[in-house]
Design an enzyme around this catalytic site. Structure first.
Site, PDB file in Angstrom:
ATOM      1  N   GLN A   3      -5.518  -1.908   9.396  1.00  0.00           N
ATOM      2  CA  GLN A   3      -5.174  -3.127   8.659  1.00  0.00           C
ATOM      3  C   GLN A   3      -5.715  -4.349   9.422  1.00  0.00           C
ATOM      4  O   GLN A   3      -5.403  -4.543  10.595  1.00  0.00           O
ATOM      5  CB  GLN A   3      -3.644  -3.220   8.499  1.00  0.00           C
ATOM      6  N   LYS A  34       0.840  -1.201   0.000  1.00  0.00           N
ATOM      7  CA  LYS A  34       0.000   0.000   0.000  1.00  0.00           C
ATOM      8  C   LYS A  34       0.875   1.252   0.000  1.00  0.00           C
ATOM      9  O   LYS A  34       0.594   2.224  -0.710  1.00  0.00           O
ATOM     10  CB  LYS A  34      -0.953  -0.022   1.213  1.00  0.00           C
ATOM     11  N   ASP A  59     -11.262   2.564   3.502  1.00  0.00           N
ATOM     12  CA  ASP A  59     -11.567   1.169   3.153  1.00  0.00           C
ATOM     13  C   ASP A  59     -13.058   0.952   2.878  1.00  0.00           C
ATOM     14  O   ASP A  59     -13.447  -0.114   2.407  1.00  0.00           O
ATOM     15  CB  ASP A  59     -11.143   0.240   4.302  1.00  0.00           C
TER      16      ASP A  59
END
Ligand code: NAD
Length: 280
Positions: free
Chosen positions: A96, A52, A119
């Site tokens: 995460q 990422k 997200d």
């Protein structure tokens, strides 16, 4: 058979994003910023976070890794999220996953401001998705839809079978495919005869986390196969679909790695950019 090149498509889109961002910088704006919260030392998570960060560099998005120890307390994570919520220079943040079991994942995800939820996991953003309202879409389903659109694959009228019903992949991808006119079947652990469903699929999305769950004999000839799974077997990354067998019958198929994974990261960056546009 065509291999859906998620890696190439994502890279191209990340570079395009960089051009858009440069235009904002030339007008005197700051760069977009993504904060990544990582808890513990899960090797897969460490590698995702690295990927990422690299993609952020291609796209010209500033990023910061907040790496917390495995034994961090709920309140410590919560106060970090709250401080990032307040920071006007942070456009997006992600937690995460997975996080250690002693932490309440849903409460922490919902503590992220819905306007910084890169997200697309926040309950309000997911609620908007299910009600077909504009929203920040969850990154993996969004990346899958972008990849299908890139290859001009028309969804309308297809029989789509999704294996997996998680909040982050299976369930929202079912929603997005249904919105585009597919007829949906969602299979899961309690499904009695998985193959009887997968064999009917014009479009098969597999997100089970079970290496090679779907084999050639479970695939309708000419089907489009989207393999979301990422599993490490004998030190090698493999998907939930037996790629070698499946590619003999599929019309289109995503490889693992370099399929859905990079498209997920691209969607995350495009979400961050979308949030940035609201913030500047
Ligand atoms: P999850 O564990 O939350 O959900 C798995 C789902 O699969 C469940 O709904 C379960 O009922 C179903 N399932 C499990 N075994 C099954 C079986 N034998 N038959 C039918 N259904 C079965 O997982 P998730 O978070 O949705 O992730 C799924 C996979 O996708 C994992 O391998 C994960 O690493 C991967 N993933 C990849 C990306 C990416 O960007 N490529 C993103 C997210 C997740």
């Amino acid at each position: 058979m065509i291999i859906l090149d998620g890696f190439g498509v994502a890279n191209e889109r990340n570079k395009k994003l960089n051009q858009h961002i440069l235009e904002h910088i030339q007008k005197g704006n700051r760069r977009p910023h993504l904060s990544i919260i990582l808890i513990g030392e899960n090797p897969a998570s460490l590698s995702y976070v690295k990927g990422k960060g690299k993609a952020c560099e291609v796209a010209g998005i500033d990023h910061k890794l907040h790496h917390l120890p495995d034994d961090v307390t709920f309140n410590e994570v919560l106060s970090l999220i709250q401080s990032l919520n307040k920071n006007p220079n942070v456009d997006g943040m992600i937690l995460q996953l997975p996080i250690p079991k002693h932490l309440d994942e849903n409460t922490l995800i919902d503590a992220i401001s819905k306007d910084k939820d890169a997200d697309g996991f926040h309950v309000i953003n997911q609620g908007n998705l299910y009600q077909k309202k504009p929203t920040i879409q969850p990154a993996t389903p969004k990346g899958i839809m972008t990849l299908l659109a890139h290859y001009n694959i028309s969804i309308s009228g297809l029989d789509a079978v999704i294996v997996g019903r998680s909040n982050i992949v299976g369930f929202p991808v079912a929603r997005l495919l249904m919105d585009q006119g597919a007829t949906i079947t969602v299979c899961h652990r309690q499904t009695k005869d998985l193959a009887s469903h997968t064999r009917k699929a014009d479009l098969l999305v597999v997100a089970s986390g079970k290496p090679h769950l779907v084999t050639k004999d479970m695939i309708k000839p000419g089907a489009i196969i989207i393999d979301v799974g990422v599993n490490r077997v004998d030190g090698k990354l493999v998907g939930d679909v037996d790629f070698e067998g499946a590619k003999e019958v599929a019309s289109y198929i995503t490889p693992v790695p370099r399929g859905v994974g990079p498209m997920t990261i691209n969607a995350l960056l495009e979400n961050t950019y979308e949030l940035y546009l609201k913030h500047i």
